[in-house]
Design an enzyme around this catalytic site. Structure first.
Site, PDB file in Angstrom:
ATOM      1  N   ASP A  12       0.990  -1.363   0.155  1.00 58.55           N
ATOM      2  CA  ASP A  12       0.140   0.010   0.124  1.00 58.55           C
ATOM      3  C   ASP A  12       1.018   1.157   0.022  1.00 58.55           C
ATOM      4  O   ASP A  12       2.171   1.160  -0.112  1.00 58.55           O
ATOM      5  CB  ASP A  12      -1.029  -0.125   1.209  1.00 58.55           C
ATOM      6  CG  ASP A  12      -0.444   0.049   2.499  1.00 58.55           C
ATOM      7  OD1 ASP A  12       0.911   0.319   2.697  1.00 58.55           O
ATOM      8  OD2 ASP A  12      -0.979   0.545   3.459  1.00 58.55           O
ATOM      9  N   HIS A  13       0.504   2.264   0.243  1.00 57.68           N
ATOM     10  CA  HIS A  13       1.211   3.703   0.438  1.00 57.68           C
ATOM     11  C   HIS A  13       2.332   3.525   1.379  1.00 57.68           C
ATOM     12  O   HIS A  13       3.182   4.414   1.119  1.00 57.68           O
ATOM     13  CB  HIS A  13       0.136   4.870   0.437  1.00 57.68           C
ATOM     14  CG  HIS A  13      -0.751   4.704   1.469  1.00 57.68           C
ATOM     15  ND1 HIS A  13      -1.771   3.928   1.586  1.00 57.68           N
ATOM     16  CD2 HIS A  13      -0.779   5.419   2.564  1.00 57.68           C
ATOM     17  CE1 HIS A  13      -2.349   4.176   2.642  1.00 57.68           C
ATOM     18  NE2 HIS A  13      -1.891   4.939   3.405  1.00 57.68           N
ATOM     19  N   CYS A  69       3.393  -2.900   3.884  1.00 58.11           N
ATOM     20  CA  CYS A  69       2.226  -1.867   4.399  1.00 58.11           C
ATOM     21  C   CYS A  69       3.181  -0.993   5.446  1.00 58.11           C
ATOM     22  O   CYS A  69       4.365  -1.443   5.809  1.00 58.11           O
ATOM     23  CB  CYS A  69       1.079  -2.430   4.749  1.00 58.11           C
ATOM     24  SG  CYS A  69       1.039  -3.340   6.124  1.00 58.11           S
ATOM     25  N   GLY A  70       2.551  -0.145   6.073  1.00 54.80           N
ATOM     26  CA  GLY A  70       3.417   0.669   6.973  1.00 54.80           C
ATOM     27  C   GLY A  70       4.088  -0.218   8.178  1.00 54.80           C
ATOM     28  O   GLY A  70       5.374  -0.051   8.299  1.00 54.80           O
ATOM     29  N   THR A  71       3.101  -1.047   8.938  1.00 53.41           N
ATOM     30  CA  THR A  71       3.581  -1.963   9.916  1.00 53.41           C
ATOM     31  C   THR A  71       3.918  -3.218   9.649  1.00 53.41           C
ATOM     32  O   THR A  71       4.651  -4.117  10.122  1.00 53.41           O
ATOM     33  CB  THR A  71       2.719  -1.717  11.239  1.00 53.41           C
ATOM     34  OG1 THR A  71       1.303  -2.617  10.542  1.00 53.41           O
ATOM     35  CG2 THR A  71       2.399  -0.386  11.753  1.00 53.41           C
ATOM     36  N   GLY A  72       3.122  -3.753   8.327  1.00 55.55           N
ATOM     37  CA  GLY A  72       3.144  -4.997   8.052  1.00 55.55           C
ATOM     38  C   GLY A  72       2.110  -5.812   8.626  1.00 55.55           C
ATOM     39  O   GLY A  72       1.657  -6.995   8.339  1.00 55.55           O
ATOM     40  N   ILE A  73       1.346  -5.444   9.664  1.00 51.85           N
ATOM     41  CA  ILE A  73       0.433  -5.929  10.311  1.00 51.85           C
ATOM     42  C   ILE A  73      -0.937  -6.364   9.632  1.00 51.85           C
ATOM     43  O   ILE A  73      -1.453  -7.301   9.523  1.00 51.85           O
ATOM     44  CB  ILE A  73       0.063  -5.360  11.807  1.00 51.85           C
ATOM     45  CG1 ILE A  73       1.281  -5.442  12.522  1.00 51.85           C
ATOM     46  CG2 ILE A  73      -1.069  -5.998  12.401  1.00 51.85           C
ATOM     47  CD1 ILE A  73       1.054  -4.216  13.782  1.00 51.85           C
ATOM     48  N   GLY A  74      -1.279  -5.330   9.219  1.00 49.94           N
ATOM     49  CA  GLY A  74      -2.864  -5.436   8.108  1.00 49.94           C
ATOM     50  C   GLY A  74      -2.427  -6.397   6.938  1.00 49.94           C
ATOM     51  O   GLY A  74      -3.495  -7.278   6.590  1.00 49.94           O
ATOM     52  N   HIS A 102      11.779 -23.138   9.799  1.00 46.86           N
ATOM     53  CA  HIS A 102      10.659 -23.742  10.792  1.00 46.86           C
ATOM     54  C   HIS A 102       9.089 -23.864  10.140  1.00 46.86           C
ATOM     55  O   HIS A 102       8.288 -24.485  10.381  1.00 46.86           O
ATOM     56  CB  HIS A 102      10.604 -23.168  12.138  1.00 46.86           C
ATOM     57  CG  HIS A 102      11.880 -23.756  12.936  1.00 46.86           C
ATOM     58  ND1 HIS A 102      12.095 -23.471  14.091  1.00 46.86           N
ATOM     59  CD2 HIS A 102      13.218 -24.553  12.249  1.00 46.86           C
ATOM     60  CE1 HIS A 102      13.321 -23.781  14.457  1.00 46.86           C
ATOM     61  NE2 HIS A 102      13.980 -24.458  13.439  1.00 46.86           N
ATOM     62  N   ARG A 136       9.910 -32.645  11.936  1.00 47.85           N
ATOM     63  CA  ARG A 136       8.833 -32.125  12.855  1.00 47.85           C
ATOM     64  C   ARG A 136       7.926 -30.974  12.606  1.00 47.85           C
ATOM     65  O   ARG A 136       7.087 -30.738  13.219  1.00 47.85           O
ATOM     66  CB  ARG A 136       9.728 -32.101  14.539  1.00 47.85           C
ATOM     67  CG  ARG A 136      10.490 -30.983  14.622  1.00 47.85           C
ATOM     68  CD  ARG A 136      11.326 -30.915  15.938  1.00 47.85           C
ATOM     69  NE  ARG A 136      12.014 -29.643  16.314  1.00 47.85           N
ATOM     70  CZ  ARG A 136      13.218 -29.498  15.571  1.00 47.85           C
ATOM     71  NH1 ARG A 136      13.734 -30.303  14.681  1.00 47.85           N
ATOM     72  NH2 ARG A 136      13.907 -28.117  15.875  1.00 47.85           N
ATOM     73  N   HIS A 137       8.831 -30.018  11.647  1.00 47.77           N
ATOM     74  CA  HIS A 137       8.372 -28.834  11.208  1.00 47.77           C
ATOM     75  C   HIS A 137       7.077 -29.112  10.390  1.00 47.77           C
ATOM     76  O   HIS A 137       6.074 -28.457  10.413  1.00 47.77           O
ATOM     77  CB  HIS A 137       9.222 -27.859  10.972  1.00 47.77           C
ATOM     78  CG  HIS A 137      10.225 -27.486  11.904  1.00 47.77           C
ATOM     79  ND1 HIS A 137       9.964 -27.121  12.930  1.00 47.77           N
ATOM     80  CD2 HIS A 137      11.609 -27.921  11.826  1.00 47.77           C
ATOM     81  CE1 HIS A 137      11.334 -26.987  13.668  1.00 47.77           C
ATOM     82  NE2 HIS A 137      12.350 -27.586  12.883  1.00 47.77           N
TER      83      HIS A 137
HETATM   84  C1  RB5 Z   1      -1.729   2.999   6.247  1.00 48.75           C
HETATM   85  O1  RB5 Z   1      -1.997   4.135   6.924  1.00 48.75           O
HETATM   86  C2  RB5 Z   1      -1.559   1.848   7.252  1.00 48.75           C
HETATM   87  O2  RB5 Z   1      -2.466   1.355   8.108  1.00 48.75           O
HETATM   88  C3  RB5 Z   1      -0.981   0.534   6.712  1.00 48.75           C
HETATM   89  O3  RB5 Z   1       0.093   0.892   5.911  1.00 48.75           O
HETATM   90  C4  RB5 Z   1      -0.595  -0.714   7.559  1.00 48.75           C
HETATM   91  O4  RB5 Z   1       0.243  -0.225   8.540  1.00 48.75           O
HETATM   92  C5  RB5 Z   1      -1.699  -1.609   8.219  1.00 48.75           C
HETATM   93  O5  RB5 Z   1      -1.360  -2.390   8.930  1.00 48.75           O
END
Ligand code: RB5
Length: 154
Positions: A12-13, A69-74, A102, A136-137
């Site tokens: 994403d951006h 993405c910004g954090t990678g979490i989404g 693993h 095992r993995h």
């Molecule tokens: C976008 O602003 C941000 O929410 C997205 O890049 C990401 O960090 C979501 O997990």
């Protein structure tokens, strides 16, 4: 002879700068990046790009993919909803190696606002050079796969 791999990449951006950097880096390594966008810094919704890549990995059209993405979490949350996708959020070299050895991660997720470009390149290189150890993995991955056959509801 090095094995040339087709590697999907999408962002994403929040991951655009790093995606551009890593796309060139994959070419430098001799691989074939398949760039699914986004293609500029305009604000977009990360699920749209995560879904595009994860769908191709899930179908087997792509063996490996990279999401940013910004954090990678989404992106991680989105990608891991797809059957057969094992997306690992990796912001350090130790995790880069073990996410392959693993957990046989087939999608590497990086936080574009967390990791600098040089470290991100090392993460990608380490990830691509590491391979699944099996044993095992494998048994553990089979347990994860069996979860995908169940339809959990709240
Ligand atoms: C976008 O602003 C941000 O929410 C997205 O890049 C990401 O960090 C979501 O997990």
């Amino acid at each position: 002879m090095m094995n040339v791999m087709r590697i999907g990449i999408a962002c994403d951006h929040g991951g655009f700068d790093l995606k551009e950097e890593l796309t060139s880096f994959l070419q430098t390594l001799g691989h074939e990046p398949i760039d699914l966008g986004t293609f500029n810094e305009n604000s977009v919704d990360y699920p749209d790009y995560g879904m595009m890549l994860a769908e191709q990995v899930s179908k087997g059209d792509l063996k490996l993919g990279i999401l940013i993405c910004g954090t990678g979490i989404g992106m991680s949350i989105v990608a891991n909803k797809y059957k057969g996708v094992r997306a690992a959020l990796v912001n350090d070299l130790y995790s880069a190696r073990y996410s392959r050895e693993h957990t046989d991660a087939n999608v590497l997720v990086i936080g574009g606002r967390i990791v600098g470009k040089d470290l991100a390149k090392e993460i990608v290189k380490t990830w691509l050079e590491s391979s699944f150890l099996g044993g095992r993995h494998q048994r553990r991955l089979e347990k994860i796969a069996s979860l995908e056959e169940k339809n959990f509801r709240a």
